[in-house]
Design a protein around this motif. Sequence first.
Motif, PDB file in Angstrom:
ATOM      1  N   TYR A 151      -1.512   1.158  -8.336  1.00 27.20           N
ATOM      2  CA  TYR A 151      -0.927  -0.143  -8.647  1.00 27.20           C
ATOM      3  C   TYR A 151      -1.717  -1.224  -7.925  1.00 27.20           C
ATOM      4  O   TYR A 151      -2.414  -0.953  -6.945  1.00 27.20           O
ATOM      5  CB  TYR A 151       0.555  -0.184  -8.256  1.00 27.20           C
ATOM      6  CG  TYR A 151       0.796  -0.074  -6.760  1.00 27.20           C
ATOM      7  CD1 TYR A 151       0.935  -1.207  -5.961  1.00 27.20           C
ATOM      8  CD2 TYR A 151       0.873   1.166  -6.140  1.00 27.20           C
ATOM      9  CE1 TYR A 151       1.148  -1.109  -4.599  1.00 27.20           C
ATOM     10  CE2 TYR A 151       1.075   1.282  -4.784  1.00 27.20           C
ATOM     11  CZ  TYR A 151       1.221   0.130  -4.012  1.00 27.20           C
ATOM     12  OH  TYR A 151       1.418   0.240  -2.658  1.00 27.20           O
ATOM     13  N   PHE A 152      -1.589  -2.447  -8.419  1.00 24.83           N
ATOM     14  CA  PHE A 152      -2.256  -3.578  -7.790  1.00 24.83           C
ATOM     15  C   PHE A 152      -1.277  -4.279  -6.859  1.00 24.83           C
ATOM     16  O   PHE A 152      -0.169  -4.644  -7.272  1.00 24.83           O
ATOM     17  CB  PHE A 152      -2.769  -4.563  -8.844  1.00 24.83           C
ATOM     18  CG  PHE A 152      -3.962  -4.040  -9.584  1.00 24.83           C
ATOM     19  CD1 PHE A 152      -5.229  -4.152  -9.049  1.00 24.83           C
ATOM     20  CD2 PHE A 152      -3.814  -3.428 -10.822  1.00 24.83           C
ATOM     21  CE1 PHE A 152      -6.332  -3.662  -9.741  1.00 24.83           C
ATOM     22  CE2 PHE A 152      -4.892  -2.936 -11.513  1.00 24.83           C
ATOM     23  CZ  PHE A 152      -6.167  -3.047 -10.968  1.00 24.83           C
ATOM     24  N   ASP A 153      -1.701  -4.458  -5.628  1.00 24.36           N
ATOM     25  CA  ASP A 153      -0.923  -5.199  -4.646  1.00 24.36           C
ATOM     26  C   ASP A 153      -1.522  -6.599  -4.558  1.00 24.36           C
ATOM     27  O   ASP A 153      -2.738  -6.742  -4.379  1.00 24.36           O
ATOM     28  CB  ASP A 153      -0.999  -4.510  -3.278  1.00 24.36           C
ATOM     29  CG  ASP A 153      -0.174  -5.226  -2.230  1.00 24.36           C
ATOM     30  OD1 ASP A 153       1.034  -5.431  -2.453  1.00 24.36           O
ATOM     31  OD2 ASP A 153      -0.747  -5.599  -1.188  1.00 24.36           O
ATOM     32  N   VAL A 154      -0.671  -7.618  -4.724  1.00 27.49           N
ATOM     33  CA  VAL A 154      -1.130  -9.006  -4.710  1.00 27.49           C
ATOM     34  C   VAL A 154      -0.471  -9.734  -3.561  1.00 27.49           C
ATOM     35  O   VAL A 154       0.760  -9.681  -3.398  1.00 27.49           O
ATOM     36  CB  VAL A 154      -0.779  -9.717  -6.048  1.00 27.49           C
ATOM     37  CG1 VAL A 154      -1.193 -11.174  -5.993  1.00 27.49           C
ATOM     38  CG2 VAL A 154      -1.436  -9.014  -7.212  1.00 27.49           C
ATOM     39  N   ARG A 155      -1.288 -10.405  -2.788  1.00 24.68           N
ATOM     40  CA  ARG A 155      -0.765 -11.220  -1.666  1.00 24.68           C
ATOM     41  C   ARG A 155      -1.399 -12.600  -1.777  1.00 24.68           C
ATOM     42  O   ARG A 155      -2.585 -12.723  -2.011  1.00 24.68           O
ATOM     43  CB  ARG A 155      -1.105 -10.583  -0.334  1.00 24.68           C
ATOM     44  CG  ARG A 155      -0.443  -9.228  -0.206  1.00 24.68           C
ATOM     45  CD  ARG A 155      -0.733  -8.560   1.095  1.00 24.68           C
ATOM     46  NE  ARG A 155      -0.261  -7.188   1.028  1.00 24.68           N
ATOM     47  CZ  ARG A 155       0.901  -6.793   1.539  1.00 24.68           C
ATOM     48  NH1 ARG A 155       1.682  -7.648   2.145  1.00 24.68           N
ATOM     49  NH2 ARG A 155       1.257  -5.524   1.444  1.00 24.68           N
ATOM     50  N   ILE A 156      -0.560 -13.600  -1.602  1.00 18.49           N
ATOM     51  CA  ILE A 156      -1.028 -14.975  -1.657  1.00 18.49           C
ATOM     52  C   ILE A 156      -0.782 -15.639  -0.323  1.00 18.49           C
ATOM     53  O   ILE A 156       0.317 -15.572   0.222  1.00 18.49           O
ATOM     54  CB  ILE A 156      -0.350 -15.759  -2.805  1.00 18.49           C
ATOM     55  CG1 ILE A 156      -0.756 -15.135  -4.146  1.00 18.49           C
ATOM     56  CG2 ILE A 156      -0.708 -17.239  -2.746  1.00 18.49           C
ATOM     57  CD1 ILE A 156      -0.230 -15.838  -5.370  1.00 18.49           C
TER      58      ILE A 156
END
Length: 97
Positions: A91-96
């Motif tokens: 899965y793709f983990d996205v952090r902003i």
Amino acid sequence: MEVANIIEVTLQDCDGIEPALKERAQARFLREIERFFPDEQSMIDAWRSYTDAAEGSEITGEQEQLARSWLKAFDKARQAGFQGIAVEEAYFDVRIA
């Protein structure tokens, strides 16, 4: 739009995948999600609305619309990222920032 400094995308749970393939998948994901939003602030607003909704916070109708736009963008980016690779649990983990 160059948002690489505010968004970090990592492909998780993909043991055994070549590092170069992983990097290309992450780059495809990032490119696709950048295309979906007209500017950096729009992306941040959509992401915040989505995380607020996911955490059970009360959101306005406008925020709900933004959260839905994040989901749509994420799905398109996920499809682009996984193009050409076969990983079952990844899965793709996205952090902003």
